[in-house]
Write a protein that holds these residues in place. Structure first.
Motif, PDB file in Angstrom:
ATOM      1  N   VAL A  58       0.874  -1.183   0.000  1.00 27.14           N
ATOM      2  CA  VAL A  58       0.000   0.000   0.000  1.00 27.14           C
ATOM      3  C   VAL A  58       0.904   1.224   0.000  1.00 27.14           C
ATOM      4  CG1 VAL A  58      -2.039   1.044   1.066  1.00 27.14           C
ATOM      5  CG2 VAL A  58      -1.503  -1.356   1.547  1.00 27.14           C
ATOM      6  N   ALA A  59       1.051   1.826  -1.173  1.00 30.79           N
ATOM      7  CA  ALA A  59       1.931   2.992  -1.299  1.00 30.79           C
ATOM      8  C   ALA A  59       1.161   4.242  -0.898  1.00 30.79           C
ATOM      9  CB  ALA A  59       2.424   3.106  -2.738  1.00 30.79           C
ATOM     10  N   ASN A  60       1.875   5.156  -0.241  1.00 26.19           N
ATOM     11  CA  ASN A  60       1.206   6.335   0.316  1.00 26.19           C
ATOM     12  C   ASN A  60       2.185   7.499   0.295  1.00 26.19           C
ATOM     13  OD1 ASN A  60      -0.844   7.762   1.659  1.00 26.19           O
ATOM     14  ND2 ASN A  60       0.154   7.396   3.633  1.00 26.19           N
ATOM     15  N   THR A  61       2.374   8.080  -0.902  1.00 26.71           N
ATOM     16  CA  THR A  61       3.496   9.007  -1.065  1.00 26.71           C
ATOM     17  C   THR A  61       3.144  10.462  -0.844  1.00 26.71           C
ATOM     18  OG1 THR A  61       2.967   8.852  -3.401  1.00 26.71           O
ATOM     19  CG2 THR A  61       4.865   7.580  -2.613  1.00 26.71           C
ATOM     20  N   ASP A  62       1.846  10.796  -0.759  1.00 27.10           N
ATOM     21  CA  ASP A  62       1.573  12.238  -0.745  1.00 27.10           C
ATOM     22  C   ASP A  62       1.197  12.807   0.623  1.00 27.10           C
ATOM     23  OD1 ASP A  62      -0.750  10.880  -0.847  1.00 27.10           O
ATOM     24  OD2 ASP A  62      -1.578  11.910  -2.590  1.00 27.10           O
ATOM     25  N   GLY A  63       1.644  12.128   1.685  1.00 27.12           N
ATOM     26  CA  GLY A  63       1.519  12.730   3.010  1.00 27.12           C
ATOM     27  C   GLY A  63       0.103  12.830   3.529  1.00 27.12           C
TER      28      GLY A  63
END
Ligand code: AMP
Ligand code: MG
Length: 427
Positions: free
Chosen positions: A356-361
């Protein structure tokens, strides 16, 4: 009066919203209708439950001392002086050598202090319809202990003691207890009426033909269903066109409700007519909430003709964003109006089988399916594509991941928090 605040966390946004709402006034409801509502007063027992000593078994009410030494080989014979069904009272005292044939629930006759069940008498040996009549004798085959098979007055509840405290959510067992106290009505906090308005020229009511370029209104219906499921009363206001007149008129139709929910038209930089009208008609903030899906959110209040301030939650238009935003902000508001503070969903720690990628804070509420593995631990699988327009991802899910804002990814095998939306139904 509109202001555009900066970024808010989910918790800050929820705090601001909940600070606006209070629990609603108390109403008296027919007992069954209060199911799921919150009790507004302590309930104190108006009498003892049970009100009289009574028998827990079908059998014979006796003086235990009369049965001393009784056995199959040396039965004691007692004279049957009455046959007593539940609902009737035998009020003459029984004397030595006497018994009353008695049915479960019937009050103990004065003078008796034990019940001998049928199985410990000769009654079953006599054949069908041969029970001893009044004036006949019965043989007792076993000695009875004092107080055997008696349910004592007040053993459940004593008159004047608190039975259910104010603040308790009424479940079937509370409804039953209240009924056992003779109450036919119950004081509870009123359920909020939630007026729901969809906005957008492209939105079409289900059941109508779909013209090119249009879509059906799912938001009003998913949100109305959530309102009902969490104890509110949804009122659908229909669909407002993106015109000042239509939007203003339909918004005003919702001002007699306890809360107003709109969907769409609240995006940052989306200076469309919805934002304009909301800003003009109410005191409203347009927020950017650090969450995914969802992000734009509006919250404010309209003043009703009677001066009441009606809270307004402006949900984003995308169907998943709209549901998740209502889950995080609307449902707790309804709970608050109902007098409940237990809006937090059950959380489980589950092992993700997906990355589960979550790159935008932002806090990522990905739709997932939680199941128990053969090792007895909880596992989470994503439902598939997580676009905020993919409403079937909500239908496939029983939970939402809670990936923290500062965690760039959860990898397969990592433990993550999942907020459970549903324990009752496996999707
Ligand atoms: P908006 O916030 O108006 O930019 O809408 C964002 C997206 O949500 C657009 O694709 C809209 O068509 C869609 N949308 C808005 N309202 C609804 C609704 N009531 N039901 C389903 N989709 C909607
Ligand atoms: Mg729109």
């Amino acid at each position: 009066m509109a202001t555009t605040s900066g970024m808010l966390s989910v918790d800050e946004a929820r705090q601001r919203i909940l600070a606006f709402f209070d629990r609603l006034p108390v109403e008296r409801r027919p007992l069954l209708d209060g199911l799921g509502q919150v009790l507004a007063e302590d309930i104190v027992a108006p009498f003892d439950v049970p009100p009289l000593d009574n028998t827990a078994m079908d059998g014979y009410a006796v003086r235990a001392a009369d049965t001393t030494g009784a056995s199959e080989s040396a039965p004691v014979e007692l004279r049957v002086v009455a046959d007593l069904a539940a609902g009737y009272v035998h009020d003459t005292a029984i004397g030595p050598g006497e018994a009353v044939r008695i049915m479960t629930g019937a009050p103990m006759p004065p003078g008796s202090d034990a019940v001998v069940p049928f199985e410990e008498t000769d009654e079953p040996l006599r054949g069908p319809n041969q029970a001893p009549k009044k004036g006949a004798t019965v043989r007792i085959l076993k000695s009875a202990a004092v107080h055997a098979n008696i349910r004592f007055r007040a053993e459940d509840v004593r008159e004047g003691t608190p039975v259910i405290p104010a603040g308790r959510v009424l479940r079937p067992s509370e409804v039953g207890v209240l009924a056992s106290l003779g109450l036919s009505e119950v004081p509870v906090y009123r359920r909020p009426v939630v007026a729901i308005l969809s906005t957008g020229d492209e939105i079409t009511e289900p059941g109508q033909p779909l013209l090119p370029g249009r879509i059906y209104d799912s938001n009003a219906h998913s949100v109305a269903a959530m309102v009902r499921k969490c104890g509110g009363i949804p009122r659908l206001l229909g669909i407002a066109k993106d015109t000042v007149e239509d939007l203003t008129r339909k918004l005003h139709q919702g001002l007699d409700a306890d809360m107003l929910v709109t969907s769409a038209g609240v995006s940052r930089g989306d200076f469309d007519v919805v934002k304009d009208v909301l800003a003009r008609e109410g005191a409203i903030d347009f927020w950017t909430v650090r969450m995914k899906p969802g992000k734009p959110l509006a919250f404010g209040a309209f003043t009703a003709p009677d001066g009441r301030r009606v809270g307004h939650l402006g949900l984003p238009g995308n169907p998943v964003s709209s549901m998740v935003s209502f889950e995080l902000f609307g449902r707790p508001a309804i709970f608050t109006m109902l007098g409940r503070s237990d809006w937090e969903r059950p959380m489980v720690r589950a092992i993700t089988r997906d990355r589960v990628a979550n790159t935008d804070g932002r806090r990522f509420f990905a739709r997932c399916i939680v199941t128990k593995g053969e090792d007895g631990r909880w596992y989470a699988d994503l439902t598939g594509p997580q676009g905020s327009g993919i409403l079937t991802s909500m239908s496939a899910a029983n939970g939402l991941t809670v990936i923290p804002e500062d965690l760039p990814a959860a990898n397969p095998g990592d433990e993550i928090d999942v907020m459970m939306l549903d324990w009752e139904h496996a999707p």
